[in-house]
Design a protein around this motif. Sequence first.
Motif, PDB file in Angstrom:
ATOM      1  N   ASN A   1      32.587  44.542  51.953  1.00  0.00           N
ATOM      2  CA  ASN A   1      32.816  44.114  50.568  1.00  0.00           C
ATOM      3  C   ASN A   1      32.685  42.594  50.479  1.00  0.00           C
ATOM      4  O   ASN A   1      33.663  41.855  50.556  1.00  0.00           O
ATOM      5  CB  ASN A   1      34.204  44.572  50.105  1.00  0.00           C
ATOM      6  CG  ASN A   1      34.409  44.363  48.618  1.00  0.00           C
ATOM      7  OD1 ASN A   1      33.675  43.618  47.970  1.00  0.00           O
ATOM      8  ND2 ASN A   1      35.414  45.032  48.066  1.00  0.00           N
TER       9      ASN A   1
ATOM     10  N   HIS B   1      28.311  41.951  33.082  1.00  0.00           N
ATOM     11  CA  HIS B   1      28.724  42.143  34.476  1.00  0.00           C
ATOM     12  C   HIS B   1      29.967  41.306  34.756  1.00  0.00           C
ATOM     13  O   HIS B   1      30.334  40.425  33.966  1.00  0.00           O
ATOM     14  CB  HIS B   1      27.586  41.761  35.435  1.00  0.00           C
ATOM     15  CG  HIS B   1      27.214  40.309  35.385  1.00  0.00           C
ATOM     16  ND1 HIS B   1      27.974  39.314  35.981  1.00  0.00           N
ATOM     17  CD2 HIS B   1      26.157  39.676  34.809  1.00  0.00           C
ATOM     18  CE1 HIS B   1      27.403  38.145  35.779  1.00  0.00           C
ATOM     19  NE2 HIS B   1      26.297  38.327  35.063  1.00  0.00           N
ATOM     20  N   GLU B   2      30.601  41.563  35.894  1.00  0.00           N
ATOM     21  CA  GLU B   2      31.849  40.876  36.243  1.00  0.00           C
ATOM     22  C   GLU B   2      31.643  39.777  37.286  1.00  0.00           C
ATOM     23  O   GLU B   2      32.595  39.360  37.935  1.00  0.00           O
ATOM     24  CB  GLU B   2      32.876  41.903  36.759  1.00  0.00           C
ATOM     25  CG  GLU B   2      33.314  42.909  35.713  1.00  0.00           C
ATOM     26  CD  GLU B   2      33.915  42.231  34.484  1.00  0.00           C
ATOM     27  OE1 GLU B   2      34.732  41.308  34.652  1.00  0.00           O
ATOM     28  OE2 GLU B   2      33.528  42.623  33.355  1.00  0.00           O
TER      29      GLU B   2
ATOM     30  N   GLN C   1      18.843  45.496  44.429  1.00  0.00           N
ATOM     31  CA  GLN C   1      19.906  46.476  44.191  1.00  0.00           C
ATOM     32  C   GLN C   1      19.550  47.395  43.023  1.00  0.00           C
ATOM     33  O   GLN C   1      19.043  46.951  41.999  1.00  0.00           O
ATOM     34  CB  GLN C   1      21.215  45.739  43.902  1.00  0.00           C
ATOM     35  CG  GLN C   1      22.406  46.643  43.614  1.00  0.00           C
ATOM     36  CD  GLN C   1      23.670  45.831  43.363  1.00  0.00           C
ATOM     37  OE1 GLN C   1      23.808  44.704  43.830  1.00  0.00           O
ATOM     38  NE2 GLN C   1      24.602  46.405  42.605  1.00  0.00           N
TER      39      GLN C   1
ATOM     40  N   ALA D   1      31.810  40.673  47.959  1.00  0.00           N
ATOM     41  CA  ALA D   1      32.331  40.056  46.739  1.00  0.00           C
ATOM     42  C   ALA D   1      33.811  39.718  46.871  1.00  0.00           C
ATOM     43  O   ALA D   1      34.253  38.648  46.432  1.00  0.00           O
ATOM     44  CB  ALA D   1      32.099  40.976  45.550  1.00  0.00           C
ATOM     45  N   SER D   2      34.590  40.614  47.477  1.00  0.00           N
ATOM     46  CA  SER D   2      36.031  40.350  47.599  1.00  0.00           C
ATOM     47  C   SER D   2      36.295  39.154  48.497  1.00  0.00           C
ATOM     48  O   SER D   2      37.229  38.376  48.269  1.00  0.00           O
ATOM     49  CB  SER D   2      36.755  41.592  48.139  1.00  0.00           C
ATOM     50  OG  SER D   2      36.343  41.885  49.470  1.00  0.00           O
TER      51      SER D   2
ATOM     52  N   HIS E   1      28.446  40.053  42.690  1.00  0.00           N
ATOM     53  CA  HIS E   1      28.474  41.504  42.929  1.00  0.00           C
ATOM     54  C   HIS E   1      27.064  42.100  43.053  1.00  0.00           C
ATOM     55  O   HIS E   1      26.927  43.310  43.242  1.00  0.00           O
ATOM     56  CB  HIS E   1      29.219  42.220  41.800  1.00  0.00           C
ATOM     57  CG  HIS E   1      30.675  41.877  41.726  1.00  0.00           C
ATOM     58  ND1 HIS E   1      31.628  42.445  42.545  1.00  0.00           N
ATOM     59  CD2 HIS E   1      31.328  40.990  40.925  1.00  0.00           C
ATOM     60  CE1 HIS E   1      32.814  41.950  42.239  1.00  0.00           C
ATOM     61  NE2 HIS E   1      32.668  41.066  41.267  1.00  0.00           N
ATOM     62  N   TYR E   2      26.013  41.266  42.964  1.00  0.00           N
ATOM     63  CA  TYR E   2      24.644  41.776  42.932  1.00  0.00           C
ATOM     64  C   TYR E   2      23.777  41.097  43.988  1.00  0.00           C
ATOM     65  O   TYR E   2      23.998  39.949  44.347  1.00  0.00           O
ATOM     66  CB  TYR E   2      24.038  41.551  41.540  1.00  0.00           C
ATOM     67  CG  TYR E   2      24.779  42.269  40.441  1.00  0.00           C
ATOM     68  CD1 TYR E   2      24.398  43.541  40.034  1.00  0.00           C
ATOM     69  CD2 TYR E   2      25.890  41.683  39.829  1.00  0.00           C
ATOM     70  CE1 TYR E   2      25.090  44.210  39.039  1.00  0.00           C
ATOM     71  CE2 TYR E   2      26.595  42.344  38.836  1.00  0.00           C
ATOM     72  CZ  TYR E   2      26.189  43.610  38.441  1.00  0.00           C
ATOM     73  OH  TYR E   2      26.882  44.277  37.462  1.00  0.00           O
TER      74      TYR E   2
ATOM     75  N   GLY F   1      33.981  35.108  40.432  1.00  0.00           N
ATOM     76  CA  GLY F   1      33.484  36.301  39.741  1.00  0.00           C
ATOM     77  C   GLY F   1      33.500  36.158  38.232  1.00  0.00           C
ATOM     78  O   GLY F   1      34.075  36.997  37.530  1.00  0.00           O
TER      79      GLY F   1
ATOM     80  N   GLU G   1      35.424  35.986  46.464  1.00  0.00           N
ATOM     81  CA  GLU G   1      36.456  35.694  45.476  1.00  0.00           C
ATOM     82  C   GLU G   1      37.699  35.103  46.132  1.00  0.00           C
ATOM     83  O   GLU G   1      38.376  34.255  45.550  1.00  0.00           O
ATOM     84  CB  GLU G   1      36.809  36.967  44.703  1.00  0.00           C
ATOM     85  CG  GLU G   1      35.698  37.408  43.744  1.00  0.00           C
ATOM     86  CD  GLU G   1      35.998  38.730  43.072  1.00  0.00           C
ATOM     87  OE1 GLU G   1      36.707  39.548  43.695  1.00  0.00           O
ATOM     88  OE2 GLU G   1      35.526  38.955  41.951  1.00  0.00           O
TER      89      GLU G   1
ATOM     90  N   TYR H   1      26.139  32.506  48.463  1.00  0.00           N
ATOM     91  CA  TYR H   1      26.298  33.635  47.554  1.00  0.00           C
ATOM     92  C   TYR H   1      26.499  33.160  46.116  1.00  0.00           C
ATOM     93  O   TYR H   1      25.927  33.716  45.171  1.00  0.00           O
ATOM     94  CB  TYR H   1      27.483  34.511  47.988  1.00  0.00           C
ATOM     95  CG  TYR H   1      27.053  35.891  48.411  1.00  0.00           C
ATOM     96  CD1 TYR H   1      26.814  36.876  47.456  1.00  0.00           C
ATOM     97  CD2 TYR H   1      26.871  36.214  49.746  1.00  0.00           C
ATOM     98  CE1 TYR H   1      26.407  38.151  47.832  1.00  0.00           C
ATOM     99  CE2 TYR H   1      26.464  37.481  50.134  1.00  0.00           C
ATOM    100  CZ  TYR H   1      26.234  38.444  49.167  1.00  0.00           C
ATOM    101  OH  TYR H   1      25.820  39.693  49.540  1.00  0.00           O
TER     102      TYR H   1
END
Length: 381
Positions: free
Chosen positions: A224, A253-254, A263, A226-227, A258-259, A237, A230, A109
């Motif tokens: 989720n 973006h953060e 998307q 991304a969580s 997240h992408y 992130g 992280e 990722y």
Amino acid sequence: MALDHSKTQLNSLGFAKSPAETRVVVAMSGGVDSSVVAAELASQGYDVIGVTLQLYDHGAALAKKGACCAGIDIHDARRVAEEMGFPHYVLDYENIFQDAVIDEFADSYLAGATPVPCIRCNERVKFKDLLQTARDLDADCMATGHYIQRKMGAAGPELHSAGDPGRDQSYFLFSTTPEQLNYLRFPLGHLTSKAETRALAAKHGLAVADKPDSQDICFVPNGNYASVIEKLRPGAGEPGEIVHLDGTKLGRHEGVIHYTIGQRRGLGIGGLSEPLYVVKLDPDTRQVFVGPKEALSTRMVPVREINWLGDAPLDSQAEWHISVRVRSTRPPQEAILRPLGPDTATVELLSPEEGVSPGQACVFYETEGTRVLGGGWIWRG
């Protein structure tokens, strides 16, 4: 309804001896599918041993509702074994799972790919370490509740899509090797609906007969991703720019994590005259590139780490006319496979696909019939 039988075989698992003399280890996740396999084989008189893998800390896993191989699933598997009268063992595979599956998922990722950890779990845990455990227990074979078929061909066992296209799991099992296929059995593969499986569970009085199917990746039960990344990789992130393919900077973006490719929603940019999609991720520059839908169309797909299940070697001919799936949710479509070596190739899609993403699998099928010819991993090239 009984499991799949062949008139030329003495027992339903293909061994020339009685079920009582045939030891089979059943990989039990605690769900209805593997529970039915174990119960049905036990009722037929096989020497069944149930094995469940603990992939998480037991206490923490109990809180993960809907997660495979979590605490409640271990309890359910043990209960089935007790009801059907066969031994059941729980093996602590938490460290193996972390090293072989979760860490690569996080790193992929971070590299801008969209990994499929369920394939790696089958390849590196269930069909490797667990399969070796079954051999150590002197089992003649290992059975699972996967919806895929093993059929005997002229050159030996072949892998085929499930009888129920809606539940077919061949996309997640393309990396099964010929040696593994010799030892594995998939007793549910011929069934044409999940209702048949639940009917078998009800026949045996199993408490899991109405248990819901697990959803999402087992260690990401809420979806989720991304969580989870992280948590596994603190600081992952990092913010960056959202850039149109024409070079226009549209916003911030953060974190690239997240992408995903293809998307459209949740891009964090507004006031646009056209819908935009994520078309490329660059983790090195922390840029998310967006563009119109047509920018997602792909015809040429580079594939590596190929597991080939055809009768002739992959590179024995210049091209193969096959069908492929580039995502688990999409049906096979015609393509030309051009080998570049024994385990690398380029796949040309006869019709362009949208959202082909590095890290996903490209699985090969015969154009006519149900045979799985293997597959590999999509990369950037």
